[in-house]
Design an enzyme around this catalytic site. Structure first.
Site, PDB file in Angstrom:
ATOM      1  N   LYS A  74       0.826  -1.207   0.000  1.00  0.00           N
ATOM      2  CA  LYS A  74       0.000   0.000   0.000  1.00  0.00           C
ATOM      3  C   LYS A  74       0.863   1.261   0.000  1.00  0.00           C
ATOM      4  O   LYS A  74       0.590   2.223  -0.725  1.00  0.00           O
ATOM      5  CB  LYS A  74      -0.929   0.003   1.217  1.00  0.00           C
ATOM      6  CG  LYS A  74      -1.980  -1.089   1.188  1.00  0.00           C
ATOM      7  CD  LYS A  74      -2.726  -1.183   2.517  1.00  0.00           C
ATOM      8  CE  LYS A  74      -3.689  -2.360   2.524  1.00  0.00           C
ATOM      9  NZ  LYS A  74      -4.358  -2.544   3.828  1.00  0.00           N
ATOM     10  N   GLN A 118      -5.536  -1.527   9.575  1.00  0.00           N
ATOM     11  CA  GLN A 118      -5.154  -2.821   9.023  1.00  0.00           C
ATOM     12  C   GLN A 118      -5.764  -3.955   9.845  1.00  0.00           C
ATOM     13  O   GLN A 118      -5.613  -4.006  11.063  1.00  0.00           O
ATOM     14  CB  GLN A 118      -3.624  -2.961   9.011  1.00  0.00           C
ATOM     15  CG  GLN A 118      -3.124  -4.226   8.373  1.00  0.00           C
ATOM     16  CD  GLN A 118      -3.416  -4.281   6.880  1.00  0.00           C
ATOM     17  OE1 GLN A 118      -3.319  -3.275   6.178  1.00  0.00           O
ATOM     18  NE2 GLN A 118      -3.756  -5.458   6.380  1.00  0.00           N
ATOM     19  N   ASP A 143     -11.274   2.227   3.131  1.00  0.00           N
ATOM     20  CA  ASP A 143     -11.505   0.791   3.009  1.00  0.00           C
ATOM     21  C   ASP A 143     -12.983   0.475   2.845  1.00  0.00           C
ATOM     22  O   ASP A 143     -13.342  -0.663   2.487  1.00  0.00           O
ATOM     23  CB  ASP A 143     -10.961   0.055   4.237  1.00  0.00           C
ATOM     24  CG  ASP A 143      -9.643  -0.649   3.954  1.00  0.00           C
ATOM     25  OD1 ASP A 143      -9.273  -0.765   2.770  1.00  0.00           O
ATOM     26  OD2 ASP A 143      -8.985  -1.102   4.913  1.00  0.00           O
TER      27      ASP A 143
END
Length: 296
Positions: A74, A118, A143
Site C-alpha cells: 500500500k 489494518q 476501506d
C-alpha cells in the site's frame, strides 16, 4: 492478488465436449493502468490547488507478517501515484481505548484525507473490530468498512461511498474484458464484510442476478454445479472450474499467486502474497493442466 479467469473452454456437450485453454486476465496489467490513471488525477488536483497533497494513514496493531507485506504494498502504491502515506504501528499490548484514541486523532486531523485500520488486529487485548471500523470517519474510511459506507453500498449509492478494494478490483477486471455483468447470473462464495458481502452488492447494482453462498448454504455443491457433500474451498473451486458453462468468468479475490504459490519472485519480477511452497501452483495445475502463462 486478484486474477480473473475468462473461461473459453467448453463444458461437456459444447462442440463435442472439447475443452480449450482458459484465458487469464492479469491483475498486474490492470493495476498498472489504474495507478497511471490515479497519478494523473493526483497531479491534476495538485495543479488546481497549490500546496495540496493527498495524505493517507495506515494504522496497524501488532506485527503480523502478512499485514506487514500488505502495508508495504500500500505504501509503495501510494508513493507511485503521489500520495503521502504514513504507517503508524501500535504494539500488541495496545488496548481498545488506545486504538480508538489513535483513530480519533486521525479523524480530527484535517491534513489526513484517508485512514486504513489494518485487519486483523494483532492485539493481546480484547478489541471489538466492528467498533473500531465504525470509529473511522466515513469521509476518511477509504476501506469502505464503516456501517455508513457499507449501508450506502447496499442501497446502491455507489457514487457517494468508499467501496472495499477487493470487490472494486474484481469489477475493474471484469470491465477490462469488455463484458457487461448486466443480466448475467453471478455466484459469490463467501459473505465477509471485506469481500463477499460488498461483492454481492456491487454485482447487484450493476444489474446482475446474484446468488450468495456461504458456510451455511445447504445446497452449496449444487450452487457451484458440483456433486456430493459440502466441499472445502480447494475442492469447491476445482469443481466449480470443472463444471462451468461455456464462456464463463471466475474471479479469485484474495491473496495468492497463480501459478507458483508463495511469496517468491515470479518470472515477471513481481513479488506476490501467497501460500508457502508450491500449493498455489498445484491447485492451478489441477484446474488447468498445462496452463502456466498469464496472457496479457
Amino acid at each position: 492478488m486478484i486474477s480473473l479467469v475468462a473461461h473459453s473452454f467448453w463444458a461437456p456437450g459444447c462442440q463435442g465436449g472439447r475443452r480449450s485453454m482458459a484465458t487469464i486476465i492479469s491483475g498486474i496489467k490492470t493495476s498498472k493502468l489504474v495507478r497511471e490513471r490515479l497519478k494523473m488525477e493526483v497531479d491534476k488536483m495538485e495543479s488546481h490547488f497549490s500546496g495540496f497533497r493527498p495524505s493517507l494513514v495506515v494504522l496497524q496493531v501488532g506485527d503480523r507478517d502478512d499485514s506487514n507485506l500488505y502495508i508495504s504494498s500500500k505504501l509503495k502504491a501510494a508513493a507511485e501515484i503521489g500520495i503521502d502515506a504514513k504507517h503508524v504501528r501500535l504494539p500488541r499490548t495496545a488496548t481498545q481505548d488506545e486504538l480508538l484514541q489513535s483513530i480519533m486523532s486521525v479523524n480530527e486531523n484535517p491534513s489526513v484525507h484517508g485512514l486504513i485500520v489494518q485487519l486483523p488486529l494483532d492485539s493481546v487485548s480484547p478489541i471489538n473490530t466492528e467498533l473500531i471500523t465504525n470509529a473511522v470517519s466515513p469521509e476518511k474510511d477509504v476501506d469502505g468498512l464503516s456501517c455508513i459506507n457499507a449501508g450506502k453500498l447496499s442501497r446502491g449509492d455507489l457514487n457517494s461511498c468508499f467501496i472495499p478494494c477487493t470487490p472494486s478490483g474484481c469489477m475493474e477486471l471484469i470491465r477490462q474484458t469488455g463484458v457487461s455483468v448486466e443480466g448475467k447470473h453471478a455466484v459469490v462464495i463467501g459473505r465477509s464484510k471485506i469481500v463477499g458481502a460488498p461483492m454481492h452488492d456491487l454485482l447487484l447494482w450493476h444489474h446482475a442476478t446474484v446468488t450468495s453462498c456461504h458456510s451455511k448454504t445447504a445446497d452449496l455443491p449444487e450452487q457451484v454445479m458440483a456433486h456430493g457433500r459440502t466441499l472445502r474451498m480447494r475442492r469447491m473451486i476445482t469443481s466449480l472450474i470443472t463444471n462451468l458453462r461455456c464462456h464463463s468468468f471466475v474471479c479469485f479475490g484474495g491473496p495468492g499467486r497463480y501459478p507458483g504459490g508463495g511469496g517468491r519472485q515470479s518470472r515477471d519480477g513481481e513479488r506476490r502474497v501467497g501460500e508457502a511452497g508450491s500449493r498455489g501452483h498445484r491447485l492451478w495445475n489441477q484446474l488447468h493442466p498445462g496452463c502456466d502463462k498469464e496472457e496479457q
